[in-house]
Scaffold this motif. Sequence first.
Motif, PDB file in Angstrom:
ATOM      1  N   LEU A 137     -42.151 -12.394  13.573  1.00 53.67           N
ATOM      2  CA  LEU A 137     -43.595 -12.187  13.661  1.00 53.67           C
ATOM      3  C   LEU A 137     -43.888 -10.854  14.322  1.00 53.67           C
ATOM      4  N   TYR A 138     -44.865 -10.129  13.807  1.00 50.17           N
ATOM      5  CA  TYR A 138     -45.371  -8.930  14.486  1.00 50.17           C
ATOM      6  C   TYR A 138     -46.871  -9.075  14.659  1.00 50.17           C
ATOM      7  N   GLY A 139     -47.401  -8.377  15.653  1.00 51.58           N
ATOM      8  CA  GLY A 139     -48.837  -8.449  15.922  1.00 51.58           C
ATOM      9  C   GLY A 139     -49.610  -7.482  15.041  1.00 51.58           C
ATOM     10  N   TYR A 140     -50.879  -7.796  14.801  1.00 50.00           N
ATOM     11  CA  TYR A 140     -51.773  -6.859  14.110  1.00 50.00           C
ATOM     12  C   TYR A 140     -53.178  -7.052  14.664  1.00 50.00           C
ATOM     13  N   LYS A 176     -50.923 -12.582  14.533  1.00 48.94           N
ATOM     14  CA  LYS A 176     -49.545 -12.360  14.073  1.00 48.94           C
ATOM     15  C   LYS A 176     -49.419 -12.518  12.564  1.00 48.94           C
ATOM     16  N   PHE A 177     -48.537 -11.688  11.982  1.00 50.68           N
ATOM     17  CA  PHE A 177     -48.169 -11.920  10.583  1.00 50.68           C
ATOM     18  C   PHE A 177     -46.638 -12.025  10.501  1.00 50.68           C
ATOM     19  N   LYS A 178     -46.162 -12.637   9.413  1.00 57.16           N
ATOM     20  CA  LYS A 178     -44.718 -12.826   9.273  1.00 57.16           C
ATOM     21  C   LYS A 178     -44.119 -11.630   8.531  1.00 57.16           C
ATOM     22  N   ALA A 179     -43.519 -10.713   9.277  1.00 58.74           N
ATOM     23  CA  ALA A 179     -42.858  -9.564   8.645  1.00 58.74           C
ATOM     24  C   ALA A 179     -41.627 -10.049   7.871  1.00 58.74           C
ATOM     25  N   LEU A 180     -41.058 -11.178   8.315  1.00 62.35           N
ATOM     26  CA  LEU A 180     -40.011 -11.879   7.556  1.00 62.35           C
ATOM     27  C   LEU A 180     -40.341 -13.355   7.612  1.00 62.35           C
ATOM     28  N   GLU A 231     -51.658  -9.913   1.615  1.00 60.48           N
ATOM     29  CA  GLU A 231     -50.565 -10.614   0.935  1.00 60.48           C
ATOM     30  C   GLU A 231     -49.581 -11.235   1.931  1.00 60.48           C
ATOM     31  N   PHE A 232     -49.343 -10.509   3.052  1.00 59.83           N
ATOM     32  CA  PHE A 232     -48.465 -11.060   4.083  1.00 59.83           C
ATOM     33  C   PHE A 232     -49.016 -12.385   4.608  1.00 59.83           C
ATOM     34  N   LEU A 233     -50.348 -12.527   4.579  1.00 64.57           N
ATOM     35  CA  LEU A 233     -50.963 -13.715   5.181  1.00 64.57           C
ATOM     36  C   LEU A 233     -51.067 -14.904   4.214  1.00 64.57           C
ATOM     37  N   GLY A 270     -36.474  -3.417  -2.036  1.00 64.17           N
ATOM     38  CA  GLY A 270     -37.888  -3.794  -2.012  1.00 64.17           C
ATOM     39  C   GLY A 270     -38.701  -2.582  -1.634  1.00 64.17           C
ATOM     40  N   GLU A 271     -40.002  -2.694  -1.871  1.00 70.21           N
ATOM     41  CA  GLU A 271     -40.846  -1.538  -1.578  1.00 70.21           C
ATOM     42  C   GLU A 271     -41.059  -1.396  -0.072  1.00 70.21           C
ATOM     43  N   THR A 272     -41.691  -0.282   0.298  1.00 73.25           N
ATOM     44  CA  THR A 272     -42.047  -0.055   1.693  1.00 73.25           C
ATOM     45  C   THR A 272     -42.761  -1.272   2.265  1.00 73.25           C
ATOM     46  N   GLY A 273     -42.343  -1.679   3.436  1.00 80.49           N
ATOM     47  CA  GLY A 273     -43.019  -2.782   4.117  1.00 80.49           C
ATOM     48  C   GLY A 273     -42.545  -4.156   3.676  1.00 80.49           C
ATOM     49  N   SER A 274     -41.484  -4.229   2.875  1.00 85.83           N
ATOM     50  CA  SER A 274     -41.052  -5.559   2.426  1.00 85.83           C
ATOM     51  C   SER A 274     -40.208  -6.276   3.494  1.00 85.83           C
ATOM     52  N   GLY A 275     -39.776  -5.525   4.503  1.00 89.41           N
ATOM     53  CA  GLY A 275     -39.043  -6.175   5.601  1.00 89.41           C
ATOM     54  C   GLY A 275     -37.555  -5.881   5.632  1.00 89.41           C
ATOM     55  N   LYS A 276     -37.097  -4.919   4.796  1.00 89.78           N
ATOM     56  CA  LYS A 276     -35.666  -4.628   4.694  1.00 89.78           C
ATOM     57  C   LYS A 276     -35.096  -4.157   6.037  1.00 89.78           C
ATOM     58  N   THR A 277     -35.769  -3.169   6.630  1.00 87.32           N
ATOM     59  CA  THR A 277     -35.253  -2.600   7.877  1.00 87.32           C
ATOM     60  C   THR A 277     -35.295  -3.632   8.998  1.00 87.32           C
ATOM     61  N   THR A 278     -36.356  -4.434   9.021  1.00 84.01           N
ATOM     62  CA  THR A 278     -36.450  -5.470  10.059  1.00 84.01           C
ATOM     63  C   THR A 278     -35.268  -6.433   9.925  1.00 84.01           C
ATOM     64  N   LEU A 279     -34.941  -6.828   8.704  1.00 89.34           N
ATOM     65  CA  LEU A 279     -33.823  -7.756   8.506  1.00 89.34           C
ATOM     66  C   LEU A 279     -32.501  -7.108   8.935  1.00 89.34           C
ATOM     67  N   ILE A 311     -54.461  -4.494   1.274  1.00 85.94           N
ATOM     68  CA  ILE A 311     -53.953  -5.575   0.424  1.00 85.94           C
ATOM     69  C   ILE A 311     -52.624  -6.079   0.982  1.00 85.94           C
ATOM     70  N   GLU A 312     -51.824  -5.135   1.545  1.00 84.81           N
ATOM     71  CA  GLU A 312     -50.501  -5.517   2.053  1.00 84.81           C
ATOM     72  C   GLU A 312     -50.638  -6.641   3.074  1.00 84.81           C
ATOM     73  N   LEU A 313     -51.546  -6.441   4.038  1.00 78.90           N
ATOM     74  CA  LEU A 313     -51.694  -7.435   5.088  1.00 78.90           C
ATOM     75  C   LEU A 313     -52.202  -8.745   4.495  1.00 78.90           C
ATOM     76  N   ASP A 348     -28.810   1.860   6.270  1.00 80.32           N
ATOM     77  CA  ASP A 348     -30.252   1.849   6.014  1.00 80.32           C
ATOM     78  C   ASP A 348     -30.671   3.131   5.292  1.00 80.32           C
ATOM     79  N   GLU A 349     -30.891   3.049   3.999  1.00 79.83           N
ATOM     80  CA  GLU A 349     -31.293   4.186   3.167  1.00 79.83           C
ATOM     81  C   GLU A 349     -30.459   5.438   3.471  1.00 79.83           C
ATOM     82  N   PRO A 350     -29.125   5.354   3.396  1.00 82.87           N
ATOM     83  CA  PRO A 350     -28.298   6.468   3.883  1.00 82.87           C
ATOM     84  C   PRO A 350     -28.365   7.734   3.035  1.00 82.87           C
TER      85      PRO A 350
END
Length: 328
Positions: free
Chosen positions: A15-18, A25-29, A283-285, A48-57, A279-281, A181-183
């Motif tokens: 979860l991250y805050g917004y 909170k929204f679920k980044a993963l 969809e996250f919700l 996945g596209e930007t903001g899909s949660g790859k780096t967080t995972l 729209i991103e947020l 990570d995106e080397p």
Amino acid sequence: MSEDSKLRIENVTKLYGYGLLGLKKFKALDNISMDIDLTKPRIVVLAGETGSGKTTLLRIIMGMVKPNIGRVFYKGRDIHKLRGSEAKWYRREVQPIFQDPYETFNPLRKIDSYFYDTIRNVVGIKNRGEAEHRIDESLRFVGLSLDRVKGKYPHEFSGGELQRISIARALLTHPKMLLADEPVSMLDATLRVGILNILKNLKEKLNMVIIYVTHDLSTAYYIGDDISIMYRGTLVEYGPISKVYQEPRHPYTYALLESILEPDPSIRERYPAIKPSSIELKEFLIPGCRYANRCPYAKEICWHTLPPPTNVDGVVVRCWKYLDYKQS
Ligand SMILES: Nc1ncnc2c1ncn2[C@@H]1O[C@H](COP(=O)(O)OP(=O)(O)OP(=O)(O)O)[C@@H](O)[C@H]1O
């Protein structure tokens, strides 16, 4: 697959805050589960596209970020509970490679000092001759040598060389798994294939497992054995890359591949990349499938319940379209 021979990602939610003060909170993963067999050398792409949660995972697997719910087990051990010698063991077994080679190294520090630090503090070799032998061995694997880097500063190398140097540094500990990570995203196109080939070589010659994060589906296909497609913090499809590319099961994977693989640019524009926005947020919700808003097949259930992982001919898909298949 025994517990001792796999990386197990189990129901991971972050979860991250917004909003004002970040109190909402929204679920980044959201409820990510995945097993990776460590006995089979392979490159697993997280795409996945930007903001899909790859780096967080990836950061959660690295142990840098803790999930709010769920756990990550490496060879049976919960990696967020490792302390002391066990934490050091995990640092040797699993090594990161970051996106920007210029940010990896301090411009005022000589490159070889990083190698000696890792050899002393992480690998535990104190003998100078032995250390030099190990450093040279790692550098030669990426087409360099200790003589070539000795006494030099980061600015004396090209971006491609620096990325090879950071791979060599990761190899010092003889790791089992690399987290990349995106080397190649910061490198010129001409240098990318060299780095990708080094990673393939590591898999084949050193039997490594590499988790490779990218938003670029062409390099993903070049390098990957398996792929997991992420969308707004959910894992929508996971399986052998050839199967996923030949016959995408999830409607989002289909749209994503259509937009990339269509050779005619005028047609390709009909499938524009989804831009992160308000729209991103929204969809996250969505409590159900995050793709419901755009999906041509969306039904009532898609909006409020996340589909379970379903095994469709060897590919795991999270989509209510496949409800009739036996669940994995
Ligand atoms: N520390 C943080 N605090 C708040 N939100 C965060 C934080 N880190 C990431 N996020 C948000 O979580 C979501 C997932 O981010 P993440 O960086 O994991 O995505 P990504 O797929 O790696 O994207 P990119 O390709 O742009 O790096 C995004 O909406 C991002 O803004």
